[in-house]
Scaffold this motif. Sequence first.
Motif, PDB file in Angstrom:
ATOM      1  N   HIS A  15     -38.448  -8.149  11.665  1.00 44.15           N
ATOM      2  CA  HIS A  15     -39.355  -7.482  10.733  1.00 44.15           C
ATOM      3  C   HIS A  15     -38.650  -6.361   9.975  1.00 44.15           C
ATOM      4  N   LEU A  16     -37.550  -5.837  10.557  1.00 43.79           N
ATOM      5  CA  LEU A  16     -36.767  -4.821   9.864  1.00 43.79           C
ATOM      6  C   LEU A  16     -35.673  -5.455   9.008  1.00 43.79           C
ATOM      7  N   TYR A  17     -35.059  -6.486   9.576  1.00 47.15           N
ATOM      8  CA  TYR A  17     -33.945  -7.144   8.882  1.00 47.15           C
ATOM      9  C   TYR A  17     -34.437  -7.834   7.628  1.00 47.15           C
ATOM     10  N   GLY A  18     -35.624  -8.446   7.733  1.00 47.82           N
ATOM     11  CA  GLY A  18     -36.199  -9.051   6.541  1.00 47.82           C
ATOM     12  C   GLY A  18     -36.104 -10.561   6.524  1.00 47.82           C
ATOM     13  N   LEU A  19     -37.279 -11.206   6.573  1.00 46.59           N
ATOM     14  CA  LEU A  19     -37.326 -12.673   6.484  1.00 46.59           C
ATOM     15  C   LEU A  19     -36.830 -13.145   5.119  1.00 46.59           C
ATOM     16  N   HIS A  20     -36.994 -12.294   4.116  1.00 47.14           N
ATOM     17  CA  HIS A  20     -36.571 -12.682   2.770  1.00 47.14           C
ATOM     18  C   HIS A  20     -35.068 -12.934   2.704  1.00 47.14           C
ATOM     19  N   ARG A  21     -34.286 -12.199   3.522  1.00 47.74           N
ATOM     20  CA  ARG A  21     -32.833 -12.428   3.506  1.00 47.74           C
ATOM     21  C   ARG A  21     -32.507 -13.816   4.045  1.00 47.74           C
ATOM     22  N   VAL A  22     -33.201 -14.211   5.106  1.00 44.02           N
ATOM     23  CA  VAL A  22     -32.986 -15.561   5.653  1.00 44.02           C
ATOM     24  C   VAL A  22     -33.276 -16.600   4.577  1.00 44.02           C
ATOM     25  N   LYS A  23     -34.325 -16.391   3.825  1.00 42.56           N
ATOM     26  CA  LYS A  23     -34.664 -17.323   2.738  1.00 42.56           C
ATOM     27  C   LYS A  23     -33.573 -17.334   1.677  1.00 42.56           C
ATOM     28  N   ASP A  24     -33.002 -16.146   1.394  1.00 40.67           N
ATOM     29  CA  ASP A  24     -31.997 -16.049   0.333  1.00 40.67           C
ATOM     30  C   ASP A  24     -30.696 -16.755   0.692  1.00 40.67           C
ATOM     31  N   LYS A  79     -35.986 -26.122   3.525  1.00 39.89           N
ATOM     32  CA  LYS A  79     -37.350 -25.725   3.175  1.00 39.89           C
ATOM     33  C   LYS A  79     -38.260 -25.762   4.403  1.00 39.89           C
ATOM     34  N   MET A  80     -38.063 -26.782   5.242  1.00 41.54           N
ATOM     35  CA  MET A  80     -38.866 -26.915   6.455  1.00 41.54           C
ATOM     36  C   MET A  80     -38.600 -25.753   7.410  1.00 41.54           C
ATOM     37  N   ILE A  81     -37.336 -25.363   7.554  1.00 45.93           N
ATOM     38  CA  ILE A  81     -36.960 -24.265   8.445  1.00 45.93           C
ATOM     39  C   ILE A  81     -37.566 -22.949   7.956  1.00 45.93           C
ATOM     40  N   VAL A  82     -37.448 -22.667   6.672  1.00 47.62           N
ATOM     41  CA  VAL A  82     -38.014 -21.436   6.111  1.00 47.62           C
ATOM     42  C   VAL A  82     -39.523 -21.417   6.311  1.00 47.62           C
ATOM     43  N   GLY A  83     -40.159 -22.562   6.122  1.00 48.88           N
ATOM     44  CA  GLY A  83     -41.611 -22.653   6.318  1.00 48.88           C
ATOM     45  C   GLY A  83     -42.019 -22.330   7.748  1.00 48.88           C
ATOM     46  N   LEU A  84     -41.269 -22.855   8.726  1.00 46.26           N
ATOM     47  CA  LEU A  84     -41.568 -22.570  10.124  1.00 46.26           C
ATOM     48  C   LEU A  84     -41.354 -21.094  10.457  1.00 46.26           C
ATOM     49  N   MET A  85     -40.306 -20.490   9.873  1.00 48.72           N
ATOM     50  CA  MET A  85     -40.044 -19.063  10.097  1.00 48.72           C
ATOM     51  C   MET A  85     -41.179 -18.215   9.518  1.00 48.72           C
TER      52      MET A  85
END
Length: 569
Positions: free
Chosen positions: A434-443, A558-564
């Motif tokens: 929650h601090l690191y940011g899910l958006h970075r994983v998506k990027d 896309k599937m992995i990001v969706g599950l995250m």
Amino acid sequence: MNKTIKLNALRDEEFSLAFFSPRIFQDTEKMERIWKDYIPGLTIVSGNRGVGKSTLINYYKKKYNSDVLDRQIEYKYFHINLQNNGSNFFRDIFLFLESIVLEEKFFSPKEVENINERIKILKDEILFDIAQEYIIENSDINSNERLNDQNLSLNLPIAKVFGLRINKKNKNLHKNSTTAASRVIKTRTNRIDNIQKKLIDLLRLYSEHFKLIFILDELDKMEESEFRTFVVENKVLFLESGILFFIVIDKEKCIDLQYENDIMSSIVREYIYIHELEWSEYIVVASRMSQEYSVASLKEQFYKTRGNYRKLVNYNSFCENSSRRITRDLSNFYLFDLFINNKYIRGLPNIIRDVVKDYLFAVIDTHSVVGQLSMLEMEKIRERFARNELLNSVLLRVEQLIIMQQDLASIIKDENHISLLEEIKKYHHPKELHLYGLHRVKDIIDEYKIVILETSEKKELIDIIEVWIDCIDFICITRQKKESGINNISFHCNIFTSSHYTEPTLFVNGRGFAWNHEYYSRGEALKEYLNEKKIPFIELELEEVLNNHIFTEYSYQKMIVGLMEQKYG
């Protein structure tokens, strides 16, 4: 576990491991800024042999390769070893410039003509400057004396370098007894200044179209006086050419420049010092390199290798596994750890602190053989490292700290069998999603470099998770089903990692670690472990057999990001 993969990274001296240290990363950020923004001037890169100076330089040479970047302005590198070669420095620069092809996309015909004319003039001047000059002193020449017409060849190695043969036609000289001939030549300093000025003008012309980066290596093998003379003589070149220079030297020469020579403050733009690994850095680097996960063994390794990256590489490459016990190296580690963490020593500049480390290693090595040291013995060891007044003052203070600890043997501890994860977490903390940011994983989901883990053991997977604990983005446990076979359902632990100092890397568990008819309980045990350690993970059902390319496909990304997002968003 397949050790070959890990040794490949060692042989390649993987940048992300060599420069794990956040402190070193700050220095590499300086290097990145200088290289990327092309900041001209002289930068000193220093450190002990084996810490990774050349690795760092070569990394950025590769990263900023014009073929890779496809930039309009190309990078041109001049990397030269200058050991005992200072007198030919201008010639070497000239030959480098002459070798650059003046392509039409960079130069107009008028510019090419201008540069070629300057090269021709400068070539003659450099050639004659290297030739042996002589002076005909005032003398009486007999009126009957004469020199016959002849062609005199200049037989010099440099003539061969330039592909020239120089002839000088001498006319008959008739002098009377009262005529004196004298030749007036410029002093060596004037000749150097003249050539340097023209060379600087030529460099400026080239730098309008290229990013020229000069890397001067092996200067630490020069004598002290020769090295200082070289830097001072080329001061104008470093300051006024508008070119980016790197000088690579050892820490001893850097200390002399930085602390003992006031004139250098006006010449050197930046000092970048690559220090030896601290224990807090070493434990992560070393455990990622090898299959050694014993804290006691890693402490022994640290003392053997002195925290030196090259020595660590060699140690892991050639050391065979053996039974571990408390040895002299482990005992010495505790002594070293006590002193190096002293508040005074920790507050020293990195470059001075590494000299203190060398001194401490010498003291502790001697103590382990002869026992308690006398004042005279301590003084003799100090003299080996106190090359100037500054270092002598620092080491005198350190010497007093050692003397105050009268019984060194009492410091030695028994190994307390702490786990590797517990030791690592003293210095490094797991990411919090929650601090690191899910958006970075998506990027970066499509940027992960894939490394195959040839292991089927849950314990080895957990070991890998623990040594990469501060880099783990998340873990993807895949469940795949084959059409036939008794173990047609398998579970795979795939580890996604990245950080500010490592490139995104995905460790793919190709063989799996649990199957429906064998070790099925491992799957639940791993999930319990991940929940306990608060490591993010998702579970993914696969409709095909896991392979090297599945995680590079957009549909699965896309599937992995969706599950995250579903679980942690």
